[in-house]
Write a protein that holds these residues in place. Structure first.
Motif, PDB file in Angstrom:
ATOM      1  N   HIS A   1      44.136 -16.346 -17.787  1.00 59.15           N
ATOM      2  CA  HIS A   1      45.450 -15.804 -18.129  1.00 59.15           C
ATOM      3  C   HIS A   1      46.533 -16.298 -17.177  1.00 59.15           C
ATOM      4  N   THR A   2      46.190 -16.489 -15.926  1.00 57.85           N
ATOM      5  CA  THR A   2      47.182 -16.985 -14.973  1.00 57.85           C
ATOM      6  C   THR A   2      47.622 -18.398 -15.341  1.00 57.85           C
ATOM      7  N   ALA A   3      46.653 -19.249 -15.674  1.00 52.87           N
ATOM      8  CA  ALA A   3      46.998 -20.615 -16.075  1.00 52.87           C
ATOM      9  C   ALA A   3      47.801 -20.627 -17.366  1.00 52.87           C
ATOM     10  N   GLU A   4      47.432 -19.766 -18.301  1.00 53.59           N
ATOM     11  CA  GLU A   4      48.184 -19.696 -19.562  1.00 53.59           C
ATOM     12  C   GLU A   4      49.616 -19.251 -19.294  1.00 53.59           C
ATOM     13  N   ALA A   5      49.784 -18.271 -18.424  1.00 50.18           N
ATOM     14  CA  ALA A   5      51.124 -17.793 -18.103  1.00 50.18           C
ATOM     15  C   ALA A   5      51.945 -18.891 -17.425  1.00 50.18           C
ATOM     16  N   THR A   6      51.308 -19.648 -16.548  1.00 52.87           N
ATOM     17  CA  THR A   6      52.014 -20.741 -15.872  1.00 52.87           C
ATOM     18  C   THR A   6      52.498 -21.778 -16.882  1.00 52.87           C
ATOM     19  N   ALA A   7      51.643 -22.091 -17.863  1.00 55.36           N
ATOM     20  CA  ALA A   7      52.057 -23.033 -18.909  1.00 55.36           C
ATOM     21  C   ALA A   7      53.192 -22.458 -19.749  1.00 55.36           C
ATOM     22  N   LEU A   8      53.139 -21.159 -20.015  1.00 54.03           N
ATOM     23  CA  LEU A   8      54.223 -20.525 -20.785  1.00 54.03           C
ATOM     24  C   LEU A   8      55.547 -20.582 -20.021  1.00 54.03           C
TER      25      LEU A   8
END
Length: 993
Positions: free
Chosen positions: A700-707
């Motif tokens: 989720h952290t990586a997904e949020a960073t991409a967002l």
């Protein structure tokens, strides 16, 4: 007298005659430097009908109908005969023994060549030289007033109307050619006259608007649009059509090239193939193609690309508007090129400098079709995987020739798009031998039987023939028959392994045979490169794959290039034919691709650390690779990132789709600052792959960073809705994982969205909230960013003291961290404050220093904000001309980098500068455009500023009712936003009353 059908200019030249028949003006015959009269109007009508049907028989009834109309007199036939007799006498006088009015069965025929008649010469130029200004100028010079002047009747009037339409089309085509050549000003007079004569002709109006804009008269272009809009509404009850409306929108967006600039003419064909041989029939088929779609299909290695490129060079003069070429990578081990990336590549070549790149696939396809509409271009789509990959890349009109090469039959393109398929198979035996002769030389003729067998052993494919010739050339002392024996033995072995009779086995045998001249190190390098996931590579990438040092890797690449197993593809970079790449992957074990990714990640990290050292702690940690890395100064770091951008996109796609999602995530995180604000296409691709990969990982952290990264791209493009959605989605994921730094980044970015909208107090609240989180974490760089934004908006809303304190603290933190990017933004904030306090020298210095820093870092989009600030500083100090120069520069940069908010700022600045210089109409046009841009992006402060500028313009024109209305709108928005400009506008409105 010359026989009918052979008469022409050549026949007359010996007698010194040049006979010219003219109808584009008074009907007349011009011969030997004198004019020969035809006679009274009815006779001119008869002669005109014959001239406009030059060389064709015109029936008596048709002549009578065209000359006398629906109610001819009883003696019409006798009158016709009399007129024919007198016309013959006049022609005999003009041209003894020359032009003849012949009597055929049922009618008359004027035996002249069409090129002797001015109208045919004119129409030919119009149809064949649509982009040649000189040819069109010569065609327009054929006109000498009203066509068929003096000729009466319905037919004559209908013909005149058609000829006038042709004349108008020629004027527009000539003007477009001149505009594209940077000579817009010279077209305005003629286009104005045309538009005045035909006020409802939208094509002429659109051309005049383009000319006015290109001549830096954008306000006049918008005023002309308004005039024709009113005429259309009053006369036809209709609004302007799509073409005129599109030009109006483009002028508003500043999406047309300025004077002296034209859309580039691309010339992207690769170099012609050396020693090209054969393909006579295929080239002849291509020669017969004038427009439309052609599919060159056939087996791998047959020379489809070589044939397309060779033909393109041979006929490039047929395509004056340019040639586009793109390798779609349909058969490489990695993913084929997505259509949206292909469209972006083409638009980069087609759009004028400063034009905006559409971000959505549908928008790109539509813009591509617009850019090539009506142009005569060659478009080569090489190595297409499927018809679906090609369809979005097809023009919407049939003036272009599109050549698609593929191993697939592309049946869908043939069935649905009417493509003409040309099969490129193995070379005929004679052509295969001919190619070997050109490559090897006289040894071929000395051993014809061995040469013939060598051609067959190479399956008569150009790729394998060239490899065999390279080996023969490297062994000049060996007989060809000995080389054939070696190849025969190699193929026998492979036949046993494959079951025999397999063409692929034969091709593999040639490949294996071509490797025998190489060292073991070079063969190993070749095999490793077959697994490289990116399309290009250099010695450092090969060293990472092989574990060798860079010098050995470069030596291996040099050897492979000499053997034609790799080909140069830029400075110190190489590529490999997809068939060779597939074979290379077969002959060696797959290396640990993690070594390649380790190299790229470490090199990217080193480049980013060089350019953006203060943000190193925000980027993911990257392990030191075993491979050597290139050495970087600032310039080399940026050059490497620029050159490797296509490879990095391919690596991200490969990682996301081939079981290495963590690498896709890391690539995105490392490159955020580099991609931010000036590489939208690459950013959306790389961050998009990271989002997919993060979901695969459940991170989720990586997904949020991409967002966060994707939201920043949307914010840059003015799509505030998607940007806010991405930021809040990222915030929710960061909160779920307890990532306080991530939450602070998301909240700070929401603050930037509020700042962009002009809601400064709400922005300040978000910035303060983010600043508190960052203080808890001890993140110096993050605190400096938030202090910079806080100080800047406080300066804008008149809170000078806290604004100065926040900016002073921000500057100290940026300098302590060595964060030049942040330091430049702090200088912009301090420059804003200096402008408001009328410290002009300080404002100039600070904005100039910021612009220099951004330029050094390669952040031209950020540089635009500093330059726009310079414009405001000059305006504040009473130098509107200098202000306009800076705003214009900033506007160009904002447009290049698709910064919509920046556009509205610069346009309003231009409007204010123009008004101060007394150019009220131009000021109005700039504020009108600013209003349109700011309304679309939701930039409320600039909406109010635009209304304020429009109110001043209306007041200058004594249109006080409009001025009051605009002042009211500006005051309402300023007040809602809490801006001090509301008081200024109120004072001006009071003075107006």
């Amino acid at each position: 007298m010359h026989p009918v059908g052979t008469f022409g200019w050549g026949a007359l030249a010996g007698r010194g005659y040049e006979v010219d028949f003219r109808v584009l003006g008074p009907v007349r015959v011009h011969a030997g430097g004198r004019t020969v009269p035809i006679g009274e109007p009815r006779r001119q009508a008869v002669f005109s009908v014959l001239l406009l049907e030059a060389g064709r028989t015109v029936a008596d009834d048709m002549l009578i109908d065209r000359v006398w109309g629906e109610t001819p007199p009883q003696q019409a036939r006798r009158s016709l005969q009399a007129h024919i007799t007198r016309i013959r006498r006049a022609l005999e006088e003009a041209e003894p023994g020359g032009a003849l009015v012949a009597r055929d069965s049922g009618g008359y025929r004027l035996a002249v060549k069409p090129e002797q008649v001015d109208v045919f010469r004119f129409r030919r130029a119009l149809h064949e030289h649509t982009a040649d200004a000189a040819a069109l100028e010569a065609a327009l010079a054929l006109w000498h007033g009203e066509p068929l002047a003096g000729v009466r009747g319905d037919w004559a009037e209908r013909t005149r109307r058609t000829l006038r339409q042709d004349h108008a089309a020629a004027v527009v085509a000539w003007a477009e050619a001149k505009i594209n050549a940077g000579e817009a000003a010279s077209t305005i007079g003629r286009l104005t006259a045309l538009s005045d004569e035909y006020p409802l002709q939208e094509t002429a109006a659109a051309a005049l608007m383009r000319a006015l804009y290109a001549a830096n008269r954008g306000a006049d272009a918008l005023a002309h649009y308004e005039r024709i809009r009113l005429v259309l509404r009053e006369e036809l009850g209709a609004d302007p059509g799509p073409e005129l409306a599109a030009v109006h929108e483009a002028v508003l967006r500043h999406d047309l090239p300025p004077q002296g600039a034209s859309s580039p003419v691309p010339a992207q064909l690769p170099a012609d193939v050396a020693a090209f041989a054969g393909r006579t029939e295929e080239l002849a088929e291509l020669d017969r193609v004038t427009t439309g779609l052609v599919c060159l299909t056939g087996t791998a290695g047959a020379g489809k690309t070589a044939t397309a490129v060779h033909w393109g060079h041979r006929v490039r003069s047929r395509f004056p508007d340019g040639q586009l070429y793109l390798d779609l990578r349909g058969y490489e081990p990695g993913e084929p090129m997505p259509s949206t990336d292909a469209l972006a590549t083409f638009l980069d070549a087609l759009l004028p400098d400063g034009a905006r790149m559409p971000l959505m696939p549908v928008e790109r396809a539509a813009r591509f079709r617009t850019e090539v509409a009506g142009k005569r271009m060659l478009i080569v789509l090489d190595n297409a995987a499927t018809a679906e990959q090609v369809r979005p890349l097809l023009p919407g009109t049939h003036t272009c020739v599109v050549v698609v090469t593929s191993r697939d039959s592309l049946a869908g393109l043939v069935a649905l798009h009417g493509a003409h398929r040309v099969t490129v198979d193995r070379l005929p035996a004679a052509d295969a031998v001919g190619l070997l002769r050109r490559l090897i030389g006289p040894r071929v003729d000395a051993e014809p039987e061995a040469t013939a067998e060598l051609a067959e052993r190479c399956v008569r494919l150009p790729l394998t023939l060239r490899l065999a010739a390279e080996l023969a050339g490297s062994r000049p002392g060996s007989r060809l028959s000995r080389l054939v024996d070696e190849l025969r033995a190699a193929q026998s072995t492979l036949d046993l392994l494959s079951g025999g009779g397999d063409q692929r086995a034969a091709v593999r045998a040639v490949f294996s045979w071509s490797l025998r001249q190489l060292s073991e190190e070079a063969i190993r390098a070749f095999a490793l490169l077959g697994h490289h996931p990116a399309p290009l590579f250099d010695a450092y990438a090969l060293a990472a794959l092989s574990g060798d040092d860079v010098d050995q890797a470069q030596a291996d690449l040099d050897a492979l290039a000499r053997a034609n197993l790799v080909h140069p593809a830029g400075v110190y970079r190489y590529g490999m034919h997809e068939l060779l790449k597939a074979y290379a992957a077969e002959i060696g074990d797959e290396p640990a691709l993690s070594r390649v990714y380790d190299y790229y990640l470490a090199t990217i990290a080193a480049a980013m650390d060089r350019l953006y050292p203060a943000e190193a702690h925000r980027r993911p940690a990257v392990a030191a690779p075993a491979a050597a890395l290139p050495a970087f100064d600032d310039a080399a770091a940026r050059d490497w990132l620029d050159a490797e951008s296509p490879n990095v996109q391919a690596l991200a796609a490969h990682a996301a789709g081939h079981g290495m999602p963590e690498h896709a995530v890391t690539l995105s995180s490392l490159l955020f600052r580099y991609l931010d604000g000036h590489r939208e296409t690459a950013a959306l691709a790389i961050h998009g792959y990271a989002k997919e990969a993060a979901r695969i990982l459940g991170d989720h952290t990586a997904e949020a960073t991409a967002l966060i990264a994707l939201g920043a791209m949307h914010m840059q493009a003015g799509r505030t809705g998607p940007a806010a959605a991405d930021m809040w989605a990222a915030h929710a994921l960061f909160r779920e994982t307890g990532d306080l730094l991530g939450q602070a980044r998301a909240v700070g970015n929401v603050g930037m969205l509020e700042e962009s909208a002009g809601r400064y107090r709400r922005a300040a609240a978000y910035y303060t909230r983010a600043l508190t989180m960052l203080g808890t974490l001890g993140d110096v760089t993050g605190q400096a960013h938030m202090l910079t934004r806080l100080g800047t908006i406080e300066a804008r809303i008149g809170r000078d003291e806290p604004g100065h304190e926040h900016l002073r603290r921000a500057m100290a933190l940026h300098r302590r961290a060595g964060h030049r990017f942040g330091e430049a933004w702090a200088k912009i904030g301090l420059g804003e404050l200096a402008t408001r306090q009328h410290r002009t020298a300080d404002a100039r210095r600070l904005h100039s220093e910021a612009a220099d820093l951004f330029s050094q870092l390669g952040h031209r989009g950020s540089e635009a904000w500093a330059i726009d600030g310079l414009g405001r500083a000059e305006a504040s100090s009473g130098h509107p001309v200098d202000a306009a120069t800076h705003h214009r520069r900033a506007l160009d940069l904002f447009r290049v980098h698709s910064c919509r908010d920046g556009e509205s700022w610069a346009l309003n600045g231009l409007g204010e500068a123009c008004h101060a210089c007394g150019y009220v109409a131009t000021a109005r046009a700039n504020h009108t455009e600013a209003l349109a841009v700011a309304t679309r992006t939701g930039c409320h402060e600039q909406v109010a500023r635009a209304y304020h500028g429009l109110a001043r313009a209306a007041s200058s024109d004594t249109d006080f009712a409009t001025a009051r209305s605009h002042y009211g709108q500006a005051i309402e928005i300023y007040t809602e936003l809490g801006l001090t400009e509301a008081e200024v506008a109120k004072a001006e409105l009071t003075a107006l009353r």
